[in-house]
Design an enzyme around this catalytic site. Structure first.
Site, PDB file in Angstrom:
ATOM      1  CG  ASP A   1      -1.510  -4.168 -40.930  1.00  0.00           C
ATOM      2  OD1 ASP A   1      -2.618  -4.128 -40.878  1.00  0.00           O
ATOM      3  OD2 ASP A   1      -0.869  -4.199 -42.090  1.00  0.00           O
TER       4      ASP A   1
ATOM      5  N   GLY B   1      -5.397  -1.495 -45.931  1.00  0.00           N
ATOM      6  CA  GLY B   1      -5.597  -0.935 -44.337  1.00  0.00           C
ATOM      7  C   GLY B   1      -7.152  -0.681 -44.303  1.00  0.00           C
ATOM      8  CB  ILE B   2      -9.691   1.224 -45.969  1.00  0.00           C
ATOM      9  CG1 ILE B   2      -9.453   0.946 -47.525  1.00  0.00           C
ATOM     10  CG2 ILE B   2      -8.849   2.649 -45.625  1.00  0.00           C
ATOM     11  CD1 ILE B   2     -10.169   1.837 -48.349  1.00  0.00           C
TER      12      ILE B   2
ATOM     13  NE  ARG C   1     -14.054  -8.704 -47.728  1.00  0.00           N
ATOM     14  CZ  ARG C   1     -14.835  -9.565 -46.977  1.00  0.00           C
ATOM     15  NH1 ARG C   1     -15.785 -10.219 -47.246  1.00  0.00           N
ATOM     16  NH2 ARG C   1     -13.852 -10.399 -45.946  1.00  0.00           N
TER      17      ARG C   1
ATOM     18  CB  SER D   1      -7.884  -8.716 -42.759  1.00  0.00           C
ATOM     19  OG  SER D   1      -8.527  -9.959 -43.693  1.00  0.00           O
TER      20      SER D   1
ATOM     21  CG  ASN E   1     -10.644 -13.167 -45.545  1.00  0.00           C
ATOM     22  OD1 ASN E   1     -11.514 -14.258 -45.392  1.00  0.00           O
ATOM     23  ND2 ASN E   1     -10.708 -12.258 -46.059  1.00  0.00           N
TER      24      ASN E   1
ATOM     25  CG  ASP F   1       0.966  -2.585 -45.230  1.00  0.00           C
ATOM     26  OD1 ASP F   1       0.051  -2.662 -44.327  1.00  0.00           O
ATOM     27  OD2 ASP F   1       0.566  -3.305 -46.417  1.00  0.00           O
TER      28      ASP F   1
HETATM   29  P1  B16 Z   1     -10.756  -8.509 -45.933  1.00  0.00           P
HETATM   30  P2  B16 Z   1      -4.508  -5.301 -42.692  1.00  0.00           P
HETATM   31  C1  B16 Z   1      -6.589  -5.064 -44.298  1.00  0.00           C
HETATM   32  O1  B16 Z   1      -5.576  -5.911 -43.585  1.00  0.00           O
HETATM   33  C2  B16 Z   1      -5.908  -5.038 -45.769  1.00  0.00           C
HETATM   34  O2  B16 Z   1      -4.881  -4.178 -45.832  1.00  0.00           O
HETATM   35  C3  B16 Z   1      -6.939  -4.447 -46.750  1.00  0.00           C
HETATM   36  O3  B16 Z   1      -6.614  -4.138 -48.122  1.00  0.00           O
HETATM   37  C4  B16 Z   1      -8.403  -5.192 -46.620  1.00  0.00           C
HETATM   38  O4  B16 Z   1      -9.101  -4.462 -47.487  1.00  0.00           O
HETATM   39  C5  B16 Z   1      -8.872  -5.108 -45.176  1.00  0.00           C
HETATM   40  O5  B16 Z   1      -8.024  -6.010 -44.350  1.00  0.00           O
HETATM   41  C6  B16 Z   1      -9.985  -5.965 -45.099  1.00  0.00           C
HETATM   42  O6  B16 Z   1      -9.706  -7.293 -45.570  1.00  0.00           O
HETATM   43  O7  B16 Z   1     -11.534  -8.319 -47.194  1.00  0.00           O
HETATM   44  O8  B16 Z   1     -10.015 -10.020 -45.723  1.00  0.00           O
HETATM   45  O9  B16 Z   1     -11.945  -8.620 -44.512  1.00  0.00           O
HETATM   46  O10 B16 Z   1      -3.947  -4.739 -43.618  1.00  0.00           O
HETATM   47  O11 B16 Z   1      -5.413  -4.279 -41.558  1.00  0.00           O
HETATM   48  O12 B16 Z   1      -3.910  -6.337 -41.791  1.00  0.00           O
HETATM   49 MG    MG Z   2      -1.605  -3.754 -43.809  1.00  0.00          MG
END
Ligand code: B16
Ligand code: MG
Length: 213
Positions: free
Chosen positions: A9, A46-47, A49, A116, A118, A170
């Site tokens: 992750d 992890g979920i 936006r 994410s 991003n 995490d």
């Molecule tokens: P974004 P991961 C997840 O990343 C984050 O844990 C989570 O908090 C966030 O809402 C999700 O990415 C979407 O991110 O808004 O940047 O598209 O932990 O899966 O790496």
């Molecule tokens: Mg994460």
């Protein structure tokens, strides 16, 4: 059954960006007139936006139309990107780069499985794409964590069967998704919060490949 591929992750595992997601959501909650703490934030990790926003609004007891939701999600993302603009290698999770270096030296296939949108920006900013043989494009995924699709896609991309993959996560949603994919899981964080992982470690300090199941 020894691990043959490692699936990472991103936020909260490789880079300490989970705190920036949290701070951006907290800022939005403040704007909307309610408090949002770290314990509330656990369920957002992890979920996606939009799903995160839905939970945040529920916590604040706020009901709004879709167009307004999209506006708030964009505002949160802009604040998050402002934090990202300042990240450096200092923001990497302790020991993560050393562990990735060891895994690469052992020629173990690696993949990045982040929810994410991003993720690529973070990889480029820190110049850490080189550690990953595959990066799952989340825009091509239909279902995200806790669904196993993201992890199964990552395993498929590196050509290793699920049972030989070890996921580093995490978020409880990510741990649940990895378990549903039939993979082993290393939780990064607090063992009293993360349930079902094979091992939970605070970070990668002194963590070695030989410690994997
Ligand atoms: P974004 P991961 C997840 O990343 C984050 O844990 C989570 O908090 C966030 O809402 C999700 O990415 C979407 O991110 O808004 O940047 O598209 O932990 O899966 O790496
Ligand atoms: Mg994460």
């Amino acid at each position: 059954m020894k691990t043959k591929a490692c699936i990472f992750d991103l936020d909260g595992v490789v880079v300490d960006t989970a705190k920036y997601h949290y701070l951006a959501w907290k800022k939005l909650a403040k704007k909307l007139g309610f408090d949002f703490n770290e314990s509330d934030n656990e369920s957002l990790k992890g979920i996606s936006r939009m799903q995160s926003l839905e939970i945040l609004l529920e916590i604040g007891g706020i009901s709004i139309v879709q167009a307004q939701k999209e506006e708030y999600a964009e505002e949160k993302n802009n604040w998050y990107k402002e934090f990202l603009a300042g990240i450096t290698h200092e923001d990497m999770i302790a020991g993560a780069e050393e562990f990735l270096t060891e895994v690469k030296a052992r020629k173990i296939p690696t993949a990045l499985a982040s929810a994410s949108k991003n993720a690529n920006m973070v990889l480029e900013k820190l110049n850490i794409s080189k550690y990953f043989d595959a990066v799952v494009d989340v825009s091509k995924i239909k279902r995200i964590k806790p669904d196993p699709e993201l992890f199964l896609t990552a395993a498929n991309m590196v050509g290793v069967e699920s049972q030989y993959c070890c996921v580093f996560e995490d978020a409880q949603a990510g741990i649940d998704g990895a378990l549903a994919a039939g993979m082993k899981v290393i939780g990064i964080g607090d063992p009293s919060v993360l349930k079902g992982a094979d091992i939970v470690i605070p970070d990668f300090t002194n963590f070695k490949f030989d410690l994997l199941p």
